[in-house]
Design an enzyme around this catalytic site. Structure first.
Site, PDB file in Angstrom:
ATOM      1  N   PHE A 167       0.832  -1.214   0.000  1.00 43.85           N
ATOM      2  CA  PHE A 167       0.000   0.000   0.000  1.00 43.85           C
ATOM      3  C   PHE A 167       0.863   1.259   0.000  1.00 43.85           C
ATOM      4  O   PHE A 167       0.425   2.314   0.446  1.00 43.85           O
ATOM      5  CB  PHE A 167      -0.969   0.006   1.189  1.00 43.85           C
ATOM      6  CG  PHE A 167      -1.815  -1.233   1.283  1.00 43.85           C
ATOM      7  CD1 PHE A 167      -2.639  -1.600   0.236  1.00 43.85           C
ATOM      8  CD2 PHE A 167      -1.775  -2.040   2.407  1.00 43.85           C
ATOM      9  CE1 PHE A 167      -3.413  -2.747   0.302  1.00 43.85           C
ATOM     10  CE2 PHE A 167      -2.546  -3.196   2.485  1.00 43.85           C
ATOM     11  CZ  PHE A 167      -3.369  -3.544   1.431  1.00 43.85           C
ATOM     12  N   GLY A 226       2.579  -0.180 -12.431  1.00 46.53           N
ATOM     13  CA  GLY A 226       3.256  -1.425 -12.799  1.00 46.53           C
ATOM     14  C   GLY A 226       2.927  -1.923 -14.186  1.00 46.53           C
ATOM     15  O   GLY A 226       3.823  -2.190 -14.996  1.00 46.53           O
ATOM     16  N   LYS A 245     -10.500 -10.902 -13.120  1.00 49.27           N
ATOM     17  CA  LYS A 245     -10.636 -11.414 -11.756  1.00 49.27           C
ATOM     18  C   LYS A 245      -9.748 -10.647 -10.767  1.00 49.27           C
ATOM     19  O   LYS A 245     -10.223 -10.169  -9.736  1.00 49.27           O
ATOM     20  CB  LYS A 245     -10.280 -12.905 -11.728  1.00 49.27           C
ATOM     21  CG  LYS A 245     -10.483 -13.539 -10.363  1.00 49.27           C
ATOM     22  CD  LYS A 245     -10.149 -15.026 -10.384  1.00 49.27           C
ATOM     23  CE  LYS A 245     -11.281 -15.807 -11.036  1.00 49.27           C
ATOM     24  NZ  LYS A 245     -11.026 -17.261 -10.979  1.00 49.27           N
ATOM     25  N   GLU A 249      -4.971   2.032  -7.191  1.00 48.96           N
ATOM     26  CA  GLU A 249      -5.317   3.107  -6.280  1.00 48.96           C
ATOM     27  C   GLU A 249      -6.664   3.770  -6.549  1.00 48.96           C
ATOM     28  O   GLU A 249      -7.253   4.380  -5.650  1.00 48.96           O
ATOM     29  CB  GLU A 249      -4.189   4.153  -6.280  1.00 48.96           C
ATOM     30  CG  GLU A 249      -3.022   3.643  -5.461  1.00 48.96           C
ATOM     31  CD  GLU A 249      -1.665   4.215  -5.837  1.00 48.96           C
ATOM     32  OE1 GLU A 249      -1.126   4.996  -5.054  1.00 48.96           O
ATOM     33  OE2 GLU A 249      -1.139   3.867  -6.918  1.00 48.96           O
TER      34      GLU A 249
HETATM   35 MO1  MOS Z   1       1.376   3.197  -4.022  1.00 50.76          MO
HETATM   36  S1  MOS Z   1       0.832   4.353  -2.389  1.00 50.76           S
HETATM   37  O1  MOS Z   1       1.834   4.450  -5.060  1.00 50.76           O
HETATM   38  O2  MOS Z   1       2.803   2.404  -3.562  1.00 50.76           O
END
Ligand code: MOS
Length: 696
Positions: free
Chosen positions: A238, A509, A590, A662
């Site tokens: 997180f 990512g 999923k 996010e």
């Molecule tokens: Mo996320 S808070 O950008 O690792």
């Protein structure tokens, strides 16, 4: 449910089961602490009990006498760092104490239990100095940072906001606040460090193996190729594992001191409340002005938040306000209070999550003042282009999300009158909010593709799967990029021995690593064609994307919540939420759904539960465990309805995807706060919405 692999070229979008699922549910997926290590030693840290001053004396005699204790580390004997400029990371370089909980030493012992017991026997004497750990927007020493996190400008100003506000037909001027919060991934921050003949190996719970290596190599003056970081499986982050923190430095120092034997260091839950980052508290004044029809003429979002004296972290809290709505004039500002506290850092949607709680609460209040449905009010103020950059959006389907969400949630016919629906003791209400999250494009990734004897492909990139499903999603991307089936892909990630990869942060990512794999596949096919021989290989970096200069790129979402509030006790229940997202191409239906549900659940925690209570007299977080820092559990979470709109965005990257890690949290707290207002007629402008705030 098992999902069979789709046909060649159609892997992207399929709800493929997690490739690492069987390993995880059978307990055989090695997390950092579980890597086999011969004859390990255990580290237990010593934390400062004062918030400012100096370590006057350390009395370690009793601890050292304990059988099984190998060494006590302090500033008196710790290795000198080659680069001590980062004051969050340059621990044990002097006797100076800059915040409560700072590492002032460690015990190394044969077992964890001995190390912990020995730590309790170490006597630390301090020269204490007065500290200042009280966050307040009324301080007279607030300052303006040069830039915000991620490089965003600190303040923006379009037109004369004050003039527009004072002449507006409808105005709102309210202040919203959010508390300090802690990330709390399930797996604590963990390092297994082995220093042998000048080579350092770290099994690390991190969001970025290569980024950790870069930092550690610099700090310890090591060549990068002498440092290996392995992060095969990571139990969440997180954001708190996005940047290396001092725990890793401490483990490496210990490994250097006991050369040859592995050092194992996993933080306890309580220790995770002192030095691995946190979400800054915020106080946000929002002013909105509108004409008679409800069009925004003035938008002002002024933020006060905290940072540490030892290192600046300036959260981009008002960032989303720069692009969410059309407005004739606009101002966003950020001011910081620098305190004797540990350094705030990334926590899921740093900036957007607390910022959109304020903006989207204000939008709800303003819709009511303008006598408009909150969805129609937002749609009325939908912008053409991105005001901040002046660029067109690569795609912006917020309106589609709001409409689709309204349909799924059953918004039509909603009576806006607050405190109007009740079922027994329960007051019932519904709320809506919007959200956005930018498409970040982190540089620095490379991928390598090699053809195997059996005709399958090894795809290598040092990316990390922090529990999000990266392993599976990247396999799907590689399969489509190479036009083979997912069974023919052997994806290898989580190790600096693999080609370099950017951090798993900023929901970037898939954009970064997925594009890179696409580029490598193109290079491979270009060089070796469609019938390669075993051993044929190609490596490529992330392809350039000229469209990043031509378009503003953001993901959007619409969030709906039903709140039920017990009139007598103030207890809030959220039996259902709906989230509809516009995130480009969804790679795995999923795992994406899980990401959205996870984000919305974290938003529920932010709305109702999460708050780290700092006692300014001592400068520490008092409720530093799960008994007192509550995050949502099954009993708190109702029905989570998740959907996404078809969005084809040819500009973001070759896969057409936007980040999804996010966006799920961003509008959720405001949707719940707005539902609580609708249920009760009480507008809570200070998170979390605890029962005391609802009892009159
Ligand atoms: Mo996320 S808070 O950008 O690792």
């Amino acid at each position: 449910m098992s999902t069979t692999a789709p046909a060649t070229g159609t892997a992207i979008g399929a709800p493929l089961d997690r490739i690492d699922g069987p390993q995880k549910v059978t307990g055989t997926a090695p997390y950092a602490y579980e890597h086999r290590s011969d004859n390990p030693l255990y580290l237990y840290p010593l934390h400062s009990d004062v918030a400012r001053g100096r370590v006057a004396r350390i009395d370690a005699g009793d601890a050292e006498a304990l059988p099984g204790v190998i060494a006590i580390i302090s500033h008196q004997n710790a290795p000198t760092l080659a680069d001590a400029r980062d004051r969050e990371l340059s621990i044990l370089q002097s006797d100076e104490i800059s915040f409560r909980g700072q590492y002032i030493g460690a015990v190394i012992a044969e077992t964890f239990e001995i190390a912990r017991h020995a730590a309790s026997l170490v006597g630390v004497f301090y020269d204490e100095e007065p500290h200042d750990a009280a966050f307040s927007p009324d301080r007279d020493d607030l300052y303006t940072p040069d830039r915000l996190n991620a490089g965003f400008p600190t303040d923006t100003e379009e037109g004369d906001v004050d003039e527009a506000f004072s002449s507006a037909a409808v105005t709102l001027d309210e202040t919203y606040s959010t508390p300090l919060e802690h990330n709390n991934p399930m797996e604590p921050h963990t390092t297994v460090a082995v220093w042998e003949a000048g080579d350092l190996t770290l099994y690390e719970s991190t969001q970025g193996a290569h980024t950790t290596r870069r930092t550690i190599a610099r700090l310890f003056g090591l060549d990068r190729d002498r440092v290996r970081v392995v992060a095969l499986h990571v139990g969440g982050g997180f954001g708190s594992k996005g940047l290396p923190h001092a725990n890793t430095v401490l483990a490496v120092m210990a490994a250097q001191m006991v050369e040859g034997r592995p050092i194992k260091f996993a933080l306890t839950r309580q220790q995770m409340f002192s030095c691995v980052g946190y979400r800054t508290p915020t106080v946000q004044r929002v002013r909105l002005g509108a004409d008679e029809s409800g069009r925004l003429t003035a938008t002002s979002h002024e933020v006060v938040e905290q940072t540490a004296k030892i290192k600046e972290f300036a959260e981009q809290t008002a960032y989303a306000t720069r692009t969410m709505y059309a407005t004739e004039t606009r101002r966003t500002t950020h001011r910081l209070a620098a305190l004797d506290v540990s350094v705030p850092s990334w926590m899921r949607a740093p900036g957007e999550a607390p910022g959109m709680y304020a903006l989207e609460s204000a939008m709800d209040e303003m819709a009511i003042k303008c006598n408009l449905d909150p969805i129609e009010f937002r749609i009325l103020n939908e912008p053409e282009d991105d005001a901040e950059t002046g660029l067109p959006y690569s795609s912006r389907n917020l309106v589609a999300c709001l409409r689709e969400g309204a349909e799924r949630f059953g918004w039509e016919g909603r009576d806006p009158t607050p405190r109007d629906r009740r079922e027994g003791r329960w007051l019932v209400g519904t709320g809506v909010a919007s959200g956005m999250y930018p498409v970040f494009r982190m540089p620095g990734s490379k991928a390598r593709i090699t053809c195997e004897e059996n005709g399958s492909y090894v795809v290598e990139i040092g990316a990390t799967d922090i529990g999000t499903g990266t392993w599976t999603a990247l396999t799907q991307i590689a399969a489509d990029a190479l036009e083979v089936s997912v069974e023919d892909i052997d994806l290898r990630i989580g190790d600096t021995d693999l080609p370099s990869a950017s951090v798993a942060g900023g929901s970037s990512g898939i954009t970064a690593w997925g594009s890179t794999i696409f580029g490598a596949a193109r290079a491979f096919r270009g060089r070796h064609g469609h019938n390669p021989a075993a051993g044929d290989t190609a490596e490529a970096g992330m392809p350039d994307n000229p469209d990043t200069e031509n378009y503003a790129m953001h993901a959007f979402g619409a969030y709906f919540a039903e709140a039920r509030v017990d009139e007598d006790t103030g207890e809030v229940r959220v039996p259902r939420m709906t989230g509809v997202f516009a995130v480009g191409n969804v790679i795995n239906a999923k795992t994406a759904r899980s990401q959205f549900i996870g984000g919305m659940t974290m938003g529920l925690g932010m709305a109702l539960h999460e708050k780290s209570l700092v006692d300014p007299r001592f400068g520490h977080v008092v409720n530093h465990d799960f008994a007192e820092y509550h995050i949502p559990t099954n009993a708190d979470v109702g029905e989570m309805d998740v959907a996404w709109v078809d969005e084809h965005d040819p500009h973001v990257n070759p896969i057409g995807s936007k980040g999804i890690g996010e966006i799920g949290i961003c509008g959720s707290p405001a949707a719940i706060a707005n539902a609580v207002y609708h249920a009760t007629g009480i507008r809570v402008r200070d998170l979390p919405i605890t029962p005391d705030k609802l009892l009159r």
